[in-house]
Design a protein around this motif. Structure first.
Motif, short mmCIF file in Angstrom:
data_model
loop_
_atom_site.label_atom_id
_atom_site.label_comp_id
_atom_site.label_asym_id
_atom_site.label_seq_id
_atom_site.Cartn_x
_atom_site.Cartn_y
_atom_site.Cartn_z
N GLU A 350 43.70 38.59 18.71
CA GLU A 350 42.48 38.20 18.39
C GLU A 350 42.36 36.70 19.09
O GLU A 350 41.32 36.29 19.74
N PHE A 351 43.53 35.99 19.11
CA PHE A 351 43.35 34.72 19.72
C PHE A 351 43.27 34.68 21.40
O PHE A 351 42.41 33.91 21.86
N GLU A 352 44.07 35.62 22.01
CA GLU A 352 43.79 35.72 23.36
C GLU A 352 42.36 36.46 23.82
O GLU A 352 41.74 36.02 24.74
N THR A 353 41.92 37.29 22.77
CA THR A 353 40.39 37.69 23.19
C THR A 353 39.56 36.49 23.27
O THR A 353 38.75 36.60 23.98
N PHE A 354 39.90 35.61 22.19
CA PHE A 354 38.78 34.42 22.13
C PHE A 354 39.07 33.53 23.16
O PHE A 354 38.18 33.09 23.82
N LEU A 355 40.19 33.35 23.67
CA LEU A 355 40.43 32.45 24.81
C LEU A 355 39.83 33.21 26.34
O LEU A 355 39.14 32.17 26.83
N GLU A 356 39.87 34.33 26.12
CA GLU A 356 39.36 35.17 27.52
C GLU A 356 37.87 34.89 27.36
O GLU A 356 37.13 34.59 28.42
N SER A 357 37.16 34.79 26.10
CA SER A 357 35.89 34.71 26.07
C SER A 357 35.35 33.07 26.39
O SER A 357 34.22 32.96 26.50
N GLN A 358 36.29 32.30 26.32
CA GLN A 358 36.23 30.93 26.56
C GLN A 358 36.26 30.56 27.95
O GLN A 358 36.40 29.28 28.28
N GLY A 359 36.88 31.47 28.64
CA GLY A 359 37.38 31.26 30.19
C GLY A 359 38.73 30.60 30.21
O GLY A 359 38.74 30.17 31.41
N PHE A 360 39.26 30.88 29.10
CA PHE A 360 40.78 30.14 29.48
C PHE A 360 41.77 30.98 29.93
O PHE A 360 41.93 32.07 29.40
N ASP A 361 42.41 30.54 30.86
CA ASP A 361 43.71 31.47 31.34
C ASP A 361 44.70 31.33 30.57
O ASP A 361 45.61 30.53 30.57
N ARG A 362 45.08 32.46 30.04
CA ARG A 362 46.30 32.52 28.98
C ARG A 362 47.78 32.76 29.95
O ARG A 362 48.55 32.59 29.39
N THR A 363 47.62 33.12 31.09
CA THR A 363 48.76 33.54 31.93
C THR A 363 49.41 32.31 32.15
O THR A 363 50.68 32.26 32.70
N VAL A 364 49.06 31.14 31.90
CA VAL A 364 49.65 29.57 32.13
C VAL A 364 50.98 29.57 31.06
O VAL A 364 51.76 28.88 31.50
N PHE A 365 50.90 30.48 29.99
CA PHE A 365 52.11 30.41 29.28
C PHE A 365 53.06 31.45 29.52
O PHE A 365 54.14 31.52 28.83
N GLY A 366 53.17 32.12 30.74
CA GLY A 366 53.91 33.21 31.11
C GLY A 366 54.36 34.08 29.96
O GLY A 366 53.74 34.88 29.32
N ASN A 367 55.64 34.25 29.60
CA ASN A 367 56.15 35.12 28.47
C ASN A 367 56.00 34.54 27.08
O ASN A 367 56.42 35.24 26.36
#
Length: 614
Positions: A350-367
């Motif tokens: 749910e948090f990753e979905t929220f980050l995407e809606s805010q335009g935050f790139d979660r790939t910066v965290f890698g694995n």
């Protein structure tokens, strides 16, 4: 006449002597104060810093230690819970460090927005409660007060509604939440759980923390199964650096070894709260029910339903709320549901979905987990925002625990007050009368009597406890104030001391009183007692000290808890409390004795100065 006259006092040699005397006195005073300072410092500590023997706790000046204490409080003293939520390997609170300067401030801001809008009660755990360290943190006190206010202060009403038998609100414990991610956790729809959830969600989001399924997966399944990251990499053909890179996918992986782990964990270990099953499994679910129940009537009787056909049975895509249906749904997940139809829906997803809606790139965290990184940044921000209130909480927490315990056993305070007053009065009446008779009338056997009085000092009080118990039991005086007072009314040393002081009083005063026709009581009360205030203050202080600190004798002679004194109750607290709480109880217990000494010190000093001047 002073030992050293004023002329000699001006010499260099005498000044050196004075300096040495004052130096020794100051060092002696410091040697007495230092243990007391250590005890006061220990009373405001916790599991994080209790092993440090410092006169000033380090968290006063070291922000790193203060941050550790904040985390200890937030995660209720459970280091495994901290490891699970933060994705860290620290084995104790002493080794936790503050986040680096490159902490994601933007991520923390987004996470704070996310947790404020999160409404799922079973996804969040309340912090600052209590844990294995036996410390009681701030939200435990708030919860007890919240429950008391909800029932209008009526303990009877609470016990009747909850079907419990709590002796007081101070015995109240919140529902256990540490296994929210475990299959062992079952939702409770009882009144106590509902009230706790209402309390939990009424607090600020910073007082709660969100369940981390990845951390639970790593800590309780992957690590015990593979022991080392090297073994995990060899089994899965991976090149990971730590277990923290092993995340729980939302859907079954395609690679066989990953898929086997996912299936074993999700089917058997993960809490049903976070599992969803595709609607396409409805027919399979009804077929599963047909195998478990011989006919529809048996199912209706078990569930209390009125289904006319098997097709009328509703298929729950998520965990039902009725306990009997939960058991069946659990078995369906374990044994029959198609693996590819199962999905994990948790806070990270749910948090990753929220980050995407805010335009935050979660790939910066890698694995690594975006949720864990956000929690670390958010906890640091919460600490910075609450640093002053956290300091105040650390200072008062253990003392409030002791005061609550004393308040709970308020009869112990009353018993102690009555006991101390009676002990002081009885010893200030009996001992002066006995000493006055020996001093004024000087019987031929007075020295033998004094010898017997002094001989009583040769026997330690522990020797007389059992004979006193047997005697008082035969007199039916157990569990009474008389049992506490009578054995200590006459004291051989006080009689000896008073006789010596009475002998030093001027005989002319008594002769003048005889000429004026004064009675013996007048001579005793108006002359002897009025001129003996310094020594009487010493005896009163000694009587109060003995009565107030009396523990073993009071416990043996008064076995009834309704008659226990404060020292007995504090001992009971110390048998089950954290060492920091024990230090706090000792500090609070020393206050009445300190105040009594301050009250009596002027009179006692007169007893030292006046005879010298005379």
């Amino acid at each position: 006449m002073p030992i050293i006259n004023r002329v000699e006092a001006r010499s260099k040699r005498v000044k050196i002597v004075y300096l040495c005397i004052y130096t020794v006195l100051i060092l002696g005073a410091l040697s007495m104060l230092y243990p007391m300072i250590l005890m006061i410092a220990g009373s405001v500590k916790s599991e994080t810093d209790i092993i440090e023997m410092r006169p000033v706790p380090r968290y006063f000046t070291d922000q790193r230690v203060h941050y550790r204490k904040f985390l200890e409080s937030k995660y209720s003293g459970q280091i495994l819970l901290y490891q699970q939520i933060h994705h860290r390997d620290e084995k104790s609170w002493h080794t936790i460090d503050i986040p680096s300067n490159d902490t994601h401030k933007e991520l923390a801001h987004l996470f704070n927005q996310f947790r404020k809008q999160l409404v799922e009660e079973d996804w969040q755990m309340l912090g600052h409660i209590t844990g294995p360290s036996r410390l009681q943190f701030k939200n435990l006190r708030r919860y007890r007060q919240f429950v008391a206010d909800s029932f209008g202060g009526s303990l009877e009403a609470m016990n009747r509604e909850w079907k419990t038998a709590y002796p007081s609100f101070l015995h109240l414990r919140p529902p256990i939440e540490k296994e929210l991610a475990s299959r062992r956790h079952r939702p409770d729809s009882g009144n106590q759980q509902l009230l706790f959830n209402r309390f939990k969600m009424s607090l600020d989001a910073a007082e709660r923390f969100i369940v981390d399924l990845d951390g639970y997966y790593q800590l309780y399944y992957v690590r015990p199964t593979y022991n080392s990251i090297e073994k995990y990499n060899a089994h899965h053909g991976a090149e990971l650096h730590s277990f923290h890179e092993v995340l729980l996918p939302s859907i079954p992986p395609t690679q066989s070894t990953h898929r086997a782990d996912w299936e074993q964990f999700v089917r058997n270990e993960l809490s049903l709260i976070f599992i969803r099953i595709a609607p396409s499994q409805a027919a399979r679910y009804r077929h599963f029910l047909k195998r478990r129940y011989s006919n529809l009537a048996e199912l209706n009787e078990y569930y209390g339903t009125t289904h006319a056909t098997w097709e009328d049975i509703h298929f729950p895509t998520r965990m039902p709320q009725i306990p009997k249906q939960i058991v069946t749904w659990d078995l369906f997940v374990q044994e029959d549901a198609d693996l590819d139809a199962i999905q994990v829906v948790g806070p990270r997803q749910e948090f990753e979905t929220f980050l995407e809606s805010q335009g935050f790139d979660r790939t910066v965290f890698g694995n690594h987990s975006a949720q864990a990184a956000a929690v670390r940044a958010s906890d640091w921000g919460d600490f910075r925002a609450q640093i002053n209130s956290s300091l105040v909480e650390n200072l008062k927490r253990n003392y409030l625990v002791v005061l609550d315990y004393i308040l709970l056993h308020g009869r112990g305070v009353l018993n102690t007050i009555v006991y101390c007053i009676l002990a002081v009065l009885s010893q200030l009446i009996v001992n002066p009368l006995a000493a006055y008779a020996l001093s004024r009338y000087r019987p031929p056997s007075s020295y033998k009597i004094l010898l017997i009085c002094m001989a009583t000092m040769a026997f330690p009080p522990a020797v007389t406890m059992i004979p006193s118990f047997i005697l008082l039991r035969n007199l039916n005086l157990l569990n009474t104030f008389a049992a506490l007072i009578l054995p200590t009314m006459a004291n051989g040393f006080w009689i000896f001391l008073l006789k010596g002081f009475f002998d030093s009083l001027p005989r002319e005063l008594y002769e003048a009183a005889d000429m004026d026709g004064a009675s013996e009581w007048t001579k005793f009360w108006a002359i002897t007692m009025s001129m003996s205030k310094p020594i009487l203050a010493v005896i009163g202080l000694g009587a109060f000290t003995n009565a107030y600190s009396n523990f073993m004798y009071a416990l043996i002679i008064v076995p009834d808890p309704e008659m226990w004194t404060l020292m007995v109750w504090l001992y009971q607290l110390q048998t089950q409390a954290h060492p920091a709480v024990i230090y706090a109880s000792l500090c609070l217990a020393a206050i009445p004795m300190f105040l009594i000494f301050l009250f009596a010190q002027n009179i006692i000093i007169r007893g030292i100065v006046v005879p010298v001047e005379r």
